[in-house]
Motif scaffolding. Structure first.
Motif, PDB file in Angstrom:
ATOM      1  N   GLN A   1       0.685  -1.239  -0.151  1.00 47.67           N
ATOM      2  CA  GLN A   1       0.059   0.201   0.166  1.00 47.67           C
ATOM      3  C   GLN A   1       0.886   1.326   0.004  1.00 47.67           C
ATOM      4  N   PRO A   2       0.440   2.667  -0.446  1.00 49.63           N
ATOM      5  CA  PRO A   2       1.363   3.380  -0.923  1.00 49.63           C
ATOM      6  C   PRO A   2       1.213   4.426   0.616  1.00 49.63           C
ATOM      7  N   ASN A   3       1.751   5.476   0.911  1.00 47.07           N
ATOM      8  CA  ASN A   3       2.226   6.283   2.044  1.00 47.07           C
ATOM      9  C   ASN A   3       1.905   4.833   3.615  1.00 47.07           C
ATOM     10  N   SER A   4       2.763   4.071   3.430  1.00 46.63           N
ATOM     11  CA  SER A   4       2.249   2.756   4.686  1.00 46.63           C
ATOM     12  C   SER A   4       4.431   2.234   4.828  1.00 46.63           C
ATOM     13  N   VAL A   5       3.836   2.076   5.868  1.00 43.81           N
ATOM     14  CA  VAL A   5       5.046   1.390   6.286  1.00 43.81           C
ATOM     15  C   VAL A   5       4.844  -0.476   5.991  1.00 43.81           C
ATOM     16  N   THR A   6       5.411  -0.959   5.084  1.00 46.10           N
ATOM     17  CA  THR A   6       5.668  -2.556   6.022  1.00 46.10           C
ATOM     18  C   THR A   6       6.921  -3.162   5.891  1.00 46.10           C
ATOM     19  N   ALA A   7       6.861  -4.234   7.045  1.00 49.61           N
ATOM     20  CA  ALA A   7       7.211  -4.781   7.480  1.00 49.61           C
ATOM     21  C   ALA A   7       7.693  -5.825   6.593  1.00 49.61           C
ATOM     22  N   PHE A   8       9.331  -6.534   6.838  1.00 46.72           N
ATOM     23  CA  PHE A   8       9.278  -8.108   6.150  1.00 46.72           C
ATOM     24  C   PHE A   8       9.824  -8.704   7.374  1.00 46.72           C
TER      25      PHE A   8
ATOM     26  N   TYR B   1       5.987   9.003   1.077  1.00 44.26           N
ATOM     27  CA  TYR B   1       6.331   7.999   1.024  1.00 44.26           C
ATOM     28  C   TYR B   1       6.120   6.148   1.092  1.00 44.26           C
ATOM     29  N   THR B   2       6.445   5.123   0.336  1.00 45.71           N
ATOM     30  CA  THR B   2       5.793   4.371   0.852  1.00 45.71           C
ATOM     31  C   THR B   2       6.865   2.870   1.430  1.00 45.71           C
ATOM     32  N   ILE B   3       6.899   3.095   2.489  1.00 44.65           N
ATOM     33  CA  ILE B   3       8.449   2.165   2.926  1.00 44.65           C
ATOM     34  C   ILE B   3       7.914   0.978   3.517  1.00 44.65           C
TER      35      ILE B   3
END
Lengths: 275, 284
Positions: free
Chosen positions: A52-59, A221-223
Motif C-alpha cells: 500500500q502507498p504511504n505506509s510502512v510494510t515490514a518484512f 513515501y512508501t516504505i
C-alpha cells in the motif's frame, strides 16, 4: 468474521486471486506469482502480494528466508548477482518493472534503498547527498544546494552537520552515517524507499532516531523495511509480511499479525520459539 | 624434552634461520651498493649527466642514455596506462564470469611470467618489421608496454576488487549507471592502488635491457632522441656497454650510471610506497 474485514486490503499467497477484486486502495507495488532462482536454488517460491502507498510494510522472517532477496527485486538490485533469474510480474504504479525497455537507472530514482551497514561514499557530507543529483546531470549549484539542505533536514541530520558539510562523511558516527545515507536517498526524490535492516548495525539511541524518522517519512513515501527485530516491526510498521523458506507465510496489518496471527508458524516466530 | 619444549625449540630455530636468510639478502645488497658507490660516486657531477658519450671515458656522459630512458618511460606510460586500466575495468566490471573470462585471466597471469626477451622478439617482428617503425623509441616503448601490461592489469583489478561492494551498491541504488559508478566511485577509491601498480611496473620497464637490445636499441647514439621515431639508447644498455670495455675509466662510468639508474628506480618505488600508504589509510 472480524478478521475478514481487515483482510480486504491484504492478501497472502494463497488467497491472491479471490481477493483481488475487492481492493479498496490502489496498490503502490503489486507482485504476481514471482519466483527467483540463484542458479538451481529457488530463493523465492511464487509470491504474490500488494503493497500500500504511504505506509510502512515490514518484512520479517528468519535468516535465509528470502526477504532481502524479495526486497531487492523492487529496485532490481539482484540483476548483478551471478546466476540470478526470475519469473513473474512486479508492477510499480501499474507498470511492470522487469520489462525489457525499462531503464534500471530510472527505476532506481523512483525506488531508493538504504542498506544494512551505513555505506557513505569516502567523500564529503555534501558530496554524498549531491551524488544522486549530479549523476542525473544536474549542474546548477543553487539547485543542488537547496536539495542537499532539504534532504538533510528531512533525514533530521541538518542541525548536526550544517557547519561541516565539507567534512568527510566517514568522520560521522554510525547513526549519523545511516541518516546521511537516508538523506542521500531522499535527495533523489523517490516515491518508494527500501530499507534492508537499516538499524541492525546501530546502537539503541541511533535506532530510535531512525525509527522516528521512518515514522515521519511515510506521509510522503512508501516504505518497505526488512528487519530481524520483532519489536521494531511492531513499533513502526502498518503491515507485516512473514517469510519462511522463500514463501510468504502470512501478510496482514501489523496489529493483527502480532496479536492474532493466523498461522502457527507465524506465531512461533514472533513469540521467539524459532528463527 | 617434552612436546612443548621441542616446539619452542623449533620455533627459535626457525626464527634464527629466517633472520639469517633476511641478512643474506640485505648484506649482499649493501655490499653491492657500497661497491658501486666506492667505484662511481666520485665520477658523478653535472657534466656526467649532461655530456654526450665519447670514446674517452673521462669525457663520456650519460645524457643520451638518460634521455632515451626518460623517453621510454614517458611513452610507455602513455601507451600502457590507459590500455592496462581499461582492460582491467572490462575484466573486473563488464566481462561475464564464465569460461572465456577464466581463460583470459589465466593467460594474463601467464603473460606476466613470460621471459622479457620473448617480448623483445615479438616487438622486433611486429613493431620494428611489420609496422616498420625501425629501431625507434616508439618501437621500444610499445614492446615494453606489452611487457608491463599484465602487471598493470593484475594490480588494477586487485585494487578495484578491494573497493567494498557496499560502495558499488550505494551508487547503483541511487540510479547511477555502471560507467558513472566506475568513474565516480570505484576509480577514485582504487586510484592509490592503481598508481602503485603502474609505478612499480614502470620502474621495472626502466631497468629492462634484453627486449630493447633485441628491438635494436643502440649502445652508442650521438644524440638524444628528438621524436618518437628516433633511434635511442637507454641507461641499462649504456651500462652494459661500458662494463664490457677494457679501460678502467669506463668501469667507473658504469658504476656512476648504475647509481643514477638506482636513484631513478628508488624514487619511483618511493612514490609508489607513498601512494599505497595514503590509500590504505583512507579505508581505515
Amino acid at each position: 468474521m472480524e478478521v475478514s474485514i481487515e483482510k480486504d486490503i491484504i492478501m497472502t499467497s494463497e488467497n491472491t486471486e479471490k481477493n483481488e477484486s475487492v481492493n479498496v486502495q490502489k496498490a503502490k507495488i503489486s507482485v504476481k506469482n514471482t519466483k527467483v532462482w540463484y542458479g538451481d536454488f529457488e530463493a523465492i517460491k511464487g509470491i504474490s502480494m500488494e503493497i500500500q502507498p504511504n505506509s510502512v510494510t515490514a518484512f520479517i522472517g528468519p535468516s535465509g528466508c528470502g526477504k532481502s532477496t524479495f526486497l531487492r527485486l523492487f529496485n532490481r538490485m539482484n540483476d548483478y548477482v551471478d546466476g540470478f533469474s526470475m519469473e513473474g510480474k512486479i508492477k510499480i504504479d501499474g507498470a511492470n518493472i522487469y520489462k525489457k525497455k525499462v531503464h534500471v537507472e530510472e527505476l532506481r530514482k523512483e525506488v531508493g534503498m538504504v542498506f544494512q551497514k551505513p555505506n557513505p561514499f569516502p567523500k564529503s557530507i555534501y558530496e554524498n547527498v549531491a551524488y544522486g543529483l549530479k549523476i542525473q546531470g544536474i549542474t546548477d549549484k543553487k539547485v543542488i544546494d537547496v536539495r542537499v539542505e532539504k534532504a538533510l533536514k528531512q533525514a533530521d541530520l541538518w542541525e548536526e552537520v550544517k557547519n561541516d558539510l565539507k567534512k568527510s562523511a566517514l568522520a560521522l558516527s554510525g547513526g549519523q552515517q545511516q541518516r546521511l545515507c537516508i538523506a542521500r536517498t531522499l535527495a533523489v526524490e523517490p516515491s518508494i524507499i527500501l530499507m534492508d535492516e537499516p538499524t541492525s548495525a546501530l546502537d539503541p539511541i541511533s535506532t530510535a532516531k531512525i525509527e522516528d524518522l521512518i515514522f515521519g517519512l511515510k506521509e510522503k513515501y512508501t516504505i518497505i523495511i526488512v528487519t530481524h527485530n520483532m519489536q521494531q516491526a511492531s513499533r513502526i510498521s502498518d503491515y507485516t509480511a512473514f517469510f519462511y523458506l522463500g514463501e510468504l507465510v502470512e501478510y496482514n496489518k501489523t496489529k493483527s499479525i502480532f496479536t492474532k496471527p493466523e498461522k502457527k508458524r507465524t506465531e512461533n516466530y514472533i513469540t521467539g520459539r524459532f528463527g | 624434552m617434552n612436546k612443548i619444549q621441542i616446539n619452542r625449540w623449533k620455533d627459535q630455530l626457525f626464527k634464527i634461520w629466517g633472520i639469517a636468510c633476511t641478512l643474506v639478502g640485505l648484506i649482499l645488497l649493501v655490499v653491492f651498493i657500497g661497491d658501486i658507490l666506492i667505484d662511481g660516486i666520485m665520477r658523478i657531477d653535472w657534466g656526467f649527466v649532461t655530456d654526450l658519450p665519447s670514446r674517452k671515458p673521462e669525457k663520456s656522459g650519460i645524457y643520451t642514455a638518460l634521455m632515451g630512458s626518460l623517453w621510454i618511460l614517458g611513452l610507455t606510460t602513455i601507451i600502457a596506462f590507459p590500455i592496462g586500466v581499461a582492460a582491467a575495468i572490462y575484466l573486473e566490471e563488464y566481462a561475464k564470469k564464465g569460461r572465456f573470462s577464466a581463460l583470459l585471466e589465466i593467460n594474463i597471469s601467464n603473460l606476466a611470467g613470460v621471459p622479457s626477451i620473448i617480448y623483445g622478439l615479438l616487438g622486433l617482428e611486429v613493431f620494428v618489421r611489420i609496422l616498420n617503425l625501425g629501431a625507434s623509441v616508439l618501437a621500444g616503448s610499445l614492446t615494453l608496454s606489452l611487457l608491463i601490461l599484465p602487471i598493470i592489469i593484475v594490480a588494477t583489478r586487485e585494487s578495484m576488487k578491494a573497493v567494498p561492494s557496499s560502495i558499488r551498491d550505494a551508487s547503483y541504488a541511487l540510479g547511477a549507471s555502471k560507467w558513472q559508478t566506475i568513474w565516480n566511485q570505484i576509480l577514485p577509491a582504487s586510484s592509490g592502488g592503481i598508481l602503485t601498480g603502474v609505478i612499480l611496473s614502470l620502474s621495472r620497464a626502466v631497468g629492462e635491457t634484453a627486449p630493447l637490445i633485441v628491438v635494436g636499441a643502440l649502445a652508442y647514439v650521438p644524440f638524444a632522441p628528438g621524436n618518437p621515431l628516433d633511434e635511442f639508447s637507454v641507461l641499462p644498455i649504456q651500462i652494459f656497454n661500458w662494463i664490457s670495455r677494457p679501460q678502467h675509466g669506463f668501469i667507473e662510468n658504469a658504476a656512476a650510471a648504475i647509481i643514477i639508474l638506482l636513484l631513478v628506480t628508488f624514487m619511483m618505488n618511493g612514490v609508489a610506497v607513498y601512494y599505497r600508504n595514503k590509500w590504505q589509510k583512507k579505508w581505515k
